[in-house]
Scaffold this active site. Structure first.
Site, PDB file in Angstrom:
ATOM      1  N   SER A 216       0.840  -1.196   0.000  1.00 30.66           N
ATOM      2  CA  SER A 216       0.000   0.000   0.000  1.00 30.66           C
ATOM      3  C   SER A 216       0.879   1.253   0.000  1.00 30.66           C
ATOM      4  O   SER A 216       1.637   1.477  -0.939  1.00 30.66           O
ATOM      5  CB  SER A 216      -0.961  -0.047   1.195  1.00 30.66           C
ATOM      6  OG  SER A 216      -1.972   0.934   1.071  1.00 30.66           O
ATOM      7  N   GLU A 330      -9.391  -5.734  -3.682  1.00 30.61           N
ATOM      8  CA  GLU A 330      -8.767  -4.650  -2.932  1.00 30.61           C
ATOM      9  C   GLU A 330      -9.761  -3.738  -2.205  1.00 30.61           C
ATOM     10  O   GLU A 330      -9.656  -3.494  -1.009  1.00 30.61           O
ATOM     11  CB  GLU A 330      -7.923  -3.778  -3.873  1.00 30.61           C
ATOM     12  CG  GLU A 330      -6.664  -4.422  -4.384  1.00 30.61           C
ATOM     13  CD  GLU A 330      -5.504  -4.314  -3.406  1.00 30.61           C
ATOM     14  OE1 GLU A 330      -5.706  -3.807  -2.292  1.00 30.61           O
ATOM     15  OE2 GLU A 330      -4.392  -4.749  -3.772  1.00 30.61           O
ATOM     16  N   HIS A 446      -7.978  -5.572   0.656  1.00 31.80           N
ATOM     17  CA  HIS A 446      -6.757  -4.825   0.964  1.00 31.80           C
ATOM     18  C   HIS A 446      -6.216  -5.196   2.343  1.00 31.80           C
ATOM     19  O   HIS A 446      -6.967  -5.240   3.318  1.00 31.80           O
ATOM     20  CB  HIS A 446      -7.065  -3.326   0.910  1.00 31.80           C
ATOM     21  CG  HIS A 446      -5.882  -2.440   0.872  1.00 31.80           C
ATOM     22  ND1 HIS A 446      -4.991  -2.415  -0.180  1.00 31.80           N
ATOM     23  CD2 HIS A 446      -5.416  -1.507   1.752  1.00 31.80           C
ATOM     24  CE1 HIS A 446      -4.054  -1.513   0.041  1.00 31.80           C
ATOM     25  NE2 HIS A 446      -4.277  -0.951   1.220  1.00 31.80           N
TER      26      HIS A 446
END
Length: 526
Positions: A216, A330, A446
Site C-alpha cells: 500500500s 482490494e 486490501h
C-alpha cells in the site's frame, strides 16, 4: 478516472473501539545475540529459529530544530544497547487496524532486524519492508518477520519513518534558504536503506543483494525510490504489493503539496513563524487515518523530479527486477468502511448497503457523468444481487486493477517484471471481536495478504490450507529476493502473464488479470 475516496468512514466507524555466529565477529562476549553496528553494539533476543534486534536507531530523533529537516545521522553509543524491544512508533492516532499504535513520540527513527538463528557460510539476501497506512499510520515492529526470515533464509529489516504532516508537510516557510520542503519521511527511508548497506553484513546479510518491498503506502514509497536519483544503489530488487506506481492518488505535485501545507497550517492555527510550528505538540499535527490531508511523496523537485508514470514511460528509473501485484478484491475494505458508517449513522447494527448507496459510491468515485456507464458494466444482479459486492468490484477494478495492469505493461518495456494477484478466499478476519464481519464476503481485500507473509496479531490465525499458501508465497518472495526471478513467465509490454495466488489444489495458476478486472473498459473510460 477514479477520484481519491476518503477513508473517513472507516476511521469514524472504528474510532470506538544471519546473523553473527562466531565470537570473532560478535561482541566481546561471543554471544551470537550481540552484534556490532556502525554506531555501537546491540543485543537482541532469540525467538525460536530466529534472532531479533528491535529499536535500533538509524538516524537522530527528528525533534526541535530537526523537525521538518533532512534526516540526520544517529549518535554513537557506548556499551551494549538493549535491542529486545521495539522503538516508539512515529506519531499517529492508531485508529484503524492493522496499522500502528497511538503515538506522540517523535524519537522514532529505528529499524528492526530479524535473521535466521543458524549460521550460514554465505551472506543471506536482505529484505527491507516499508509498512502501509496511507503515509499517516503504521510501524515496522508490528510486522513480525520470524516465518519470513526462517523459511526464506533471509534477513528482514522493518522501518519506522516520519508520517503525516511530520513526514510530508510542504510549506513556503519551510523553503527558506532554498530548502525543498516535504518528503522528510522519504528521506528517512533513504537513511534506513543506507544503514542497511552499512550494517547488513553484521547480521549475516548480503549488502549487495537488498530487496525493497512494501504494501500500500509502503509500495507507493518504493515506487518513489525507483525514480529518485539519490536512491540509486540503495536496493537491487523491488516488490510492490497493492500500490501500483501509476495509481491516480500515488503522487502529489509540489504545487498541490504547498497549497495543502498552507491549509494545514491554518487548520492547526499555526502562525507563519517556523519556531511556533516546531514547538507544537505532535497531537496537533496528526490526523486519524484517512480523515486529514492526503500525504505521501511529493514530486516536482530535485529529490523526485518526475512521477513514476512519467519515469516509466520514458525509462528514466532504476531498472531493477520488479515483482508487482494486488489483492483480487482490494476495495471491498473501503466498502466495509461504508457499511460500518451506515450502521453507526442509522443505529441499526444490521444495516447493509442498498442501491442508493451503490450509486452514491460510484458518483463519489468516478463522478456522476461516468457513473451510469460504470453501473452498466457492473450490474448488481451480476454480483450475487449485492450492491456492496458490485460496488467493491467497480472500485477495485477502476483503481488497483487498472493501475496494476498499466504498471506491469509499462515497467516491462524497460526491466524484468513479474505480476501476481493474491486471490485467497476466505482469508483470516481481524482478531479483535469488536470488528464484526461485513454482511458480504470480504474476499481477498486490501491488507489481507499480509498475514501470509508476516506474523500479525491483528488477524485470526491461518488455517492449514492458508498456511500452505503462506509457505508458497514466502518461497516466491524470498526466491525473488535471492535471484530476481519468479517461477512464472515475466510480464511483457503486451502480456501480463500474471499468476493467481490462492490456497488449495490448483490455487496457484495463470490468470488473465486484464480481463478479470475489466481493463479494456476502464482504459476506454479514460
Amino acid at each position: 478516472m477514479l477520484k481519491r475516496t476518503a477513508h473517513a468512514a472507516i476511521a469514524v466507524a472504528l474510532a470506538s473501539g544471519a546473523l553473527v555466529a562466531t565470537a570473532t565477529t560478535a561482541g566481546a562476549t561471543g554471544d551470537i545475540r550481540t552484534v556490532r553496528t556502525d554506531k555501537g553494539v546491540v543485543r537482541g533476543a532469540a525467538d525460536g529459529s530466529v534472532l531479533t534486534f528491535e529499536g535500533i536507531p538509524y538516524a537522530a530523533p527528528p525533534v526541535g530544530d530537526r523537525r521538518w529537516a533532512p534526516t540526520a545521522p544517529a549518535a554513537r553509543w557506548r556499551g551494549v544497547r538493549d535491542a529486545t524491544r521495539p522503538g516508539h512508533a512515529c506519531p499517529q492516532t492508531g485508529v484503524v487496524p492493522p496499522v500502528g499504535p497511538r503515538s506522540d513520540t517523535e524519537d522514532c527513527l529505528t529499524v528492526n532486524v530479524t535473521a535466521p538463528g543458524a549460521g550460514s557460510s554465505r551472506p543471506r539476501p536482505v529484505m527491507v519492508y516499508l509498512h502501509g497506512g496511507d503515509h499517516t499510520d503504521g510501524e515496522g515492529a508490528m510486522n513480525g518477520a520470524a516465518r519470513l526470515a526462517a523459511r526464506g533464509d533471509v534477513v528482514v529489516v522493518t522501518v519506522n519513518h516520519r508520517l503525516g504532516a511530520l513526514g510530508y508537510l510542504a510549506h513556503p516557510v519551510l523553503e527558506k534558504k532554498g530548502a525543498e520542503s516535504g518528503n522528510y519521511g522519504f528521506l528517512d527511508q533513504q537513511a534506513a536503506l543506507r544503514w542497511v548497506r552499512h550494517n547488513a553484513a553484521a547480521f549475516g546479510g548480503d549488502p549487495s543483494n537488498v530487496t525493497l518491498f512494501g504494501q500500500s503506502a509502503g509500495a507507493t514509497s518504493a515506487c518513489a525510490h525507483l525514480v529518485a536519483p539519490t536512491s540509486a544503489g540503495l536496493f537491487d530488487r523491488v516488490v510492490l504489493q497493492s500500490g501500483a506506481c501509476t495509481r491516480d492518488d500515488a503522487t502529489t505535485s509540489r504545487a498541490d503539496a504547498l497549497r495543502q501545507g498552507v491549509r494545514t497550517a491554518r487548520d492547526i492555527e499555526a502562525t507563519h513563524h517556523i519556531d511556533d510550528w516546531r514547538t507544537a505538540s505532535p497531537a496537533q499535527l496528526v490526523h486519524p487515518f484517512g480523515t486529514g490531508p492526503h500525504y505521501g511523496p511529493v514530486y516536482g523537485g530535485k529529490l523526485l523530479p518526475r512521477t513514476p508514470r512519467q519515469a516509466f514511460a520514458t525509462g528514466r528509473f532504476h531498472k531493477v527486477p520488479v515483482l508487482q501485484g494486488m489483492t483480487r478484491d482490494e476495495n471491498l475494505a473501503r466498502v466495509y468502511g461504508m457499511e460500518l458508517a451506515k450502521r453507526q449513522a442509522t443505529g441499526d447494527p444490521d444495516a447493509t448497503l442498498d442501491k442508493d448507496d451503490y450509486r452514491a459510491g460510484l458518483d463519489a468515485a468516478v463522478g456522476a457523468g461516468k457513473a451510469g456507464a460504470v453501473a452498466a458494466e457492473y450490474p448488481i444482479a451480476a454480483h450475487r444481487d449485492s450492491p456492496a459486492l458490485a460496488l467493491g468490484a467497480a472500485l477495485t477494478d477502476g483503481d488497483h486493477g487498472r493501475a496494476t495492469v498499466t504498471n506491469g505493461l509499462t515497467l516491462a518495456r524497460h526491466t524484468r517484471t513479474y505480476t501476481y494477484e493474491f486471490a485467497d478466499d476466505p482469508t483470516p478476519w481481524y482478531a479483535d471481536p469488536a470488528y464484526t464481519e461485513p454482511s458480504f464476503p470480504a474476499g481477498a481485500t486490501h491488507t489481507f495478504d499480509l498475514p501470509y507473509l508476516f506474523d500479525l496479531a491483528a488477524y485470526q490465525p491461518l488455517d492449514a490450507r492458508q498456511r500452505a499458501l503462506s509457505a508458497a508465497m514466502i518461497d516466491i518472495w524470498t526466491d525473488f529476493a535471492r535471484t530476481g526471478r519468479a517461477p512464472w513467465k515475466p510480464t511483457t509490454a503486451s502480456a501480463l502473464n500474471a499468476r493467481s495466488l490462492a490456497s488449495g489444489s490448483g490455487g496457484i495458476r495463470p490468470v488473465d488479470l486484464a480481463k478479470e478486472h475489466h481493463y479494456p473498459f476502464w482504459k476506454s473510460l479514460g
